[in-house]
Design a protein around this motif. Structure first.
Motif, PDB file in Angstrom:
ATOM      1  N   LEU A 113      13.472  -0.393   2.924  1.00  0.00           N
ATOM      2  CA  LEU A 113      13.849  -1.287   1.823  1.00  0.00           C
ATOM      3  C   LEU A 113      12.800  -1.270   0.719  1.00  0.00           C
ATOM      4  O   LEU A 113      13.133  -1.270  -0.471  1.00  0.00           O
ATOM      5  N   LEU A 114      11.537  -1.237   1.118  1.00  0.00           N
ATOM      6  CA  LEU A 114      10.470  -1.190   0.105  1.00  0.00           C
ATOM      7  C   LEU A 114      10.517   0.136  -0.656  1.00  0.00           C
ATOM      8  O   LEU A 114      10.264   0.172  -1.864  1.00  0.00           O
ATOM      9  N   GLN A 115      10.840   1.191   0.049  1.00  0.00           N
ATOM     10  CA  GLN A 115      10.968   2.497  -0.608  1.00  0.00           C
ATOM     11  C   GLN A 115      12.108   2.457  -1.628  1.00  0.00           C
ATOM     12  O   GLN A 115      11.979   2.940  -2.755  1.00  0.00           O
TER      13      GLN A 115
ATOM     14  N   LEU B 238      12.663   0.476  -9.101  1.00  0.00           N
ATOM     15  CA  LEU B 238      11.766   0.106 -10.203  1.00  0.00           C
ATOM     16  C   LEU B 238      11.383   1.325 -11.035  1.00  0.00           C
ATOM     17  O   LEU B 238      11.231   1.225 -12.257  1.00  0.00           O
ATOM     18  N   GLU B 239      11.233   2.457 -10.376  1.00  0.00           N
ATOM     19  CA  GLU B 239      10.864   3.679 -11.116  1.00  0.00           C
ATOM     20  C   GLU B 239      11.996   4.135 -12.029  1.00  0.00           C
ATOM     21  O   GLU B 239      11.761   4.745 -13.067  1.00  0.00           O
TER      22      GLU B 239
ATOM     23  N   GLU C 145       1.729   0.498  -2.825  1.00  0.00           N
ATOM     24  CA  GLU C 145       2.476  -0.330  -1.869  1.00  0.00           C
ATOM     25  C   GLU C 145       2.026  -1.786  -1.930  1.00  0.00           C
ATOM     26  O   GLU C 145       2.828  -2.708  -1.865  1.00  0.00           O
ATOM     27  N   GLU C 146       0.702  -1.947  -2.061  1.00  0.00           N
ATOM     28  CA  GLU C 146       0.172  -3.315  -2.184  1.00  0.00           C
ATOM     29  C   GLU C 146       0.755  -4.001  -3.407  1.00  0.00           C
ATOM     30  O   GLU C 146       1.163  -5.154  -3.358  1.00  0.00           O
ATOM     31  N   ASN C 147       0.791  -3.261  -4.533  1.00  0.00           N
ATOM     32  CA  ASN C 147       1.331  -3.850  -5.755  1.00  0.00           C
ATOM     33  C   ASN C 147       2.798  -4.207  -5.597  1.00  0.00           C
ATOM     34  O   ASN C 147       3.248  -5.234  -6.085  1.00  0.00           O
ATOM     35  N   LEU C 148       3.501  -3.338  -4.892  1.00  0.00           N
ATOM     36  CA  LEU C 148       4.931  -3.566  -4.686  1.00  0.00           C
ATOM     37  C   LEU C 148       5.138  -4.840  -3.863  1.00  0.00           C
ATOM     38  O   LEU C 148       5.976  -5.684  -4.210  1.00  0.00           O
ATOM     39  N   GLU C 149       4.369  -4.975  -2.799  1.00  0.00           N
ATOM     40  CA  GLU C 149       4.513  -6.166  -1.947  1.00  0.00           C
ATOM     41  C   GLU C 149       4.068  -7.426  -2.691  1.00  0.00           C
ATOM     42  O   GLU C 149       4.667  -8.479  -2.559  1.00  0.00           O
TER      43      GLU C 149
ATOM     44  N   ASN D 104      -2.501 -12.970   1.668  1.00  0.00           N
ATOM     45  CA  ASN D 104      -3.052 -12.879   0.304  1.00  0.00           C
ATOM     46  C   ASN D 104      -4.271 -11.965   0.213  1.00  0.00           C
ATOM     47  O   ASN D 104      -4.498 -11.356  -0.820  1.00  0.00           O
ATOM     48  N   ASN D 105      -5.032 -11.908   1.282  1.00  0.00           N
ATOM     49  CA  ASN D 105      -6.227 -11.050   1.243  1.00  0.00           C
ATOM     50  C   ASN D 105      -5.865  -9.578   1.402  1.00  0.00           C
ATOM     51  O   ASN D 105      -6.369  -8.727   0.678  1.00  0.00           O
ATOM     52  N   ALA D 106      -4.969  -9.319   2.347  1.00  0.00           N
ATOM     53  CA  ALA D 106      -4.569  -7.922   2.574  1.00  0.00           C
ATOM     54  C   ALA D 106      -3.596  -7.445   1.501  1.00  0.00           C
ATOM     55  O   ALA D 106      -3.357  -6.251   1.357  1.00  0.00           O
ATOM     56  N   ARG D 107      -3.015  -8.400   0.761  1.00  0.00           N
ATOM     57  CA  ARG D 107      -2.021  -8.122  -0.275  1.00  0.00           C
ATOM     58  C   ARG D 107      -0.797  -7.387   0.296  1.00  0.00           C
ATOM     59  O   ARG D 107      -0.215  -6.530  -0.358  1.00  0.00           O
ATOM     60  N   LYS D 108      -0.464  -7.715   1.508  1.00  0.00           N
ATOM     61  CA  LYS D 108       0.766  -7.161   2.091  1.00  0.00           C
ATOM     62  C   LYS D 108       1.230  -8.061   3.245  1.00  0.00           C
ATOM     63  O   LYS D 108       0.478  -8.939   3.684  1.00  0.00           O
TER      64      LYS D 108
END
Lengths: 126, 229
Positions: B218-220, B226-227, A14-18, B185-189
């Protein structure tokens, strides 16, 4: 234990996706640019020369705490152009807190007006 | 390069003045207000259209933002905060220009957050500096990660992400894109502070939970897209 590992993997994906999405949006100027590179990306995507300029006088007025003509114009009268007579009636009604004039009061008002408009005695034929 | 009070305040700002000189004059507004305003007009005329173009392009009108009002508010704040501008010495003119623009956009971003908070509750105008990003620090943090090719893992997938975004309904795309202004940027989300989330929900006529669920879906969808590539 296995569940923990799976959760960690999912979290990482999920992190990579975001991170991926964020990177693309930065490249496309879709999020507020905060670095030199973001600014260059945005400049590649938009043409500021095509944007209608804003009159700097509006900014100066804002800085000085004044209202510009343009901002005053934003106050649109609810009923458009209103004839003077109607406007006066509306103001009078507002002064009565929206109350109606009774027949009796109206009769008295008309009588008063007629008396006021009568020329004083002795001026009739002058 | 730290900004110090300009001593040649009597000289009026000129169109050919560089940005640092204009910012110095703006910072000196208490001792020479006329000159500061002249500098502001030149500075505004030089830079405001990029911010307006950005605001219009990202359709922030649909969040209740009037682009012109937003731009004016940002430059007003820049005028007030002119003395906070800072830049390392010996930057090339090009780098200096980018630094000035990034400073302006950081102010705009803070204003954007503030407006969303106001949308939460007009009676609770939060000015909590804890939520204000420090222009320079955030800027510098990001620039560290801006080394060319710093995101190789993303290469090749970007096109697929763009295709996905292009196919989304307008409202969904707006929600997803706007939410990424809160990327940590630190949490990467994306981490949206609760008060801003409520304001954003108001602006989008939904609930905070609705935004979270929609983002998740939406992220799902993006992941599946992408898959399948």
């Amino acid at each position: 234990m296995k569940n923990d590992k799976n959760q960690a993997k999912t979290g990482a994906r999920e992190e990579n996706l975001e991170a991926l999405l964020h990177q693309v949006l930065r490249e496309d100027g879709k999020v507020f640019p905060t670095s030199d590179k973001d600014i260059s990306n945005l400049e590649a995507e938009v043409d500021p020369d095509e944007v209608k300029s804003i009159d700097p006088a509006r900014l100066l007025a804002r800085v000085r705490g004044e209202k510009t003509e343009e901002e005053s114009d934003k106050v649109v009268p609810l009923f458009g152009e209103v004839p003077n007579q109607v406007q006066e009636d509306m103001q009078a009604m507002a002064a009565r807190n929206g109350g109606q004039i009774t027949d009796e009061v109206r009769r008295q008002m008309e009588e008063d007006r007629a008396n006021a408009e009568k020329p004083p005695d002795g001026q009739k034929n002058q | 390069m730290s900004l110090m009070s300009s001593t040649e305040g009597q000289l009026k700002a000129k169109v050919e003045d560089d940005d640092v000189s204009l910012i110095l004059r703006m910072a000196d507004k208490n001792s020479n207000p006329k000159d500061a305003e002249a500098a502001l007009v030149i500075f505004f005329s030089r830079h405001h259209r990029l911010l307006k173009a950005f605001t219009e392009r990202n359709k922030y009108q649909s969040l209740g933002f009037d682009p012109e009002d937003f731009v004016l508010r940002t430059f007003h704040k820049a005028f007030d905060k002119a003395d906070t501008f800072d830049a390392p010495p010996n930057l090339s003119p090009e780098r200096l220009l980018k630094r000035v623009q990034a400073w302006l956009f950081q102010i705009a971003k803070n204003e954007f957050f503030m407006e969303l908070r106001k949308g939460l509750n007009k009676f609770e105008e939060t000015m909590d500096p804890g939520h204000m990003l420090s222009p320079d620090q955030e800027d510098l943090n990001q620039q560290v990660g801006d080394v060319e090719g710093a995101a190789p893992v993303l290469t090749g997938k970007a096109a697929a992400v763009r295709t996905f975004l292009d196919k989304l309904p307008e409202g969904d795309r707006q929600l997803l894109e706007t939410s990424f202004n809160f990327y940590d940027n630190n949490a990467r989300k994306v981490v949206i502070p609760e008060d801003i989330l409520k304001g954003l929900a108001n602006a989008l006529a939904t609930t905070p939970e609705g935004i979270k669920q929609k983002r998740k879906r939406l992220l799902q969808k993006l992941k599946e897209h992408l898959e399948n590539k």
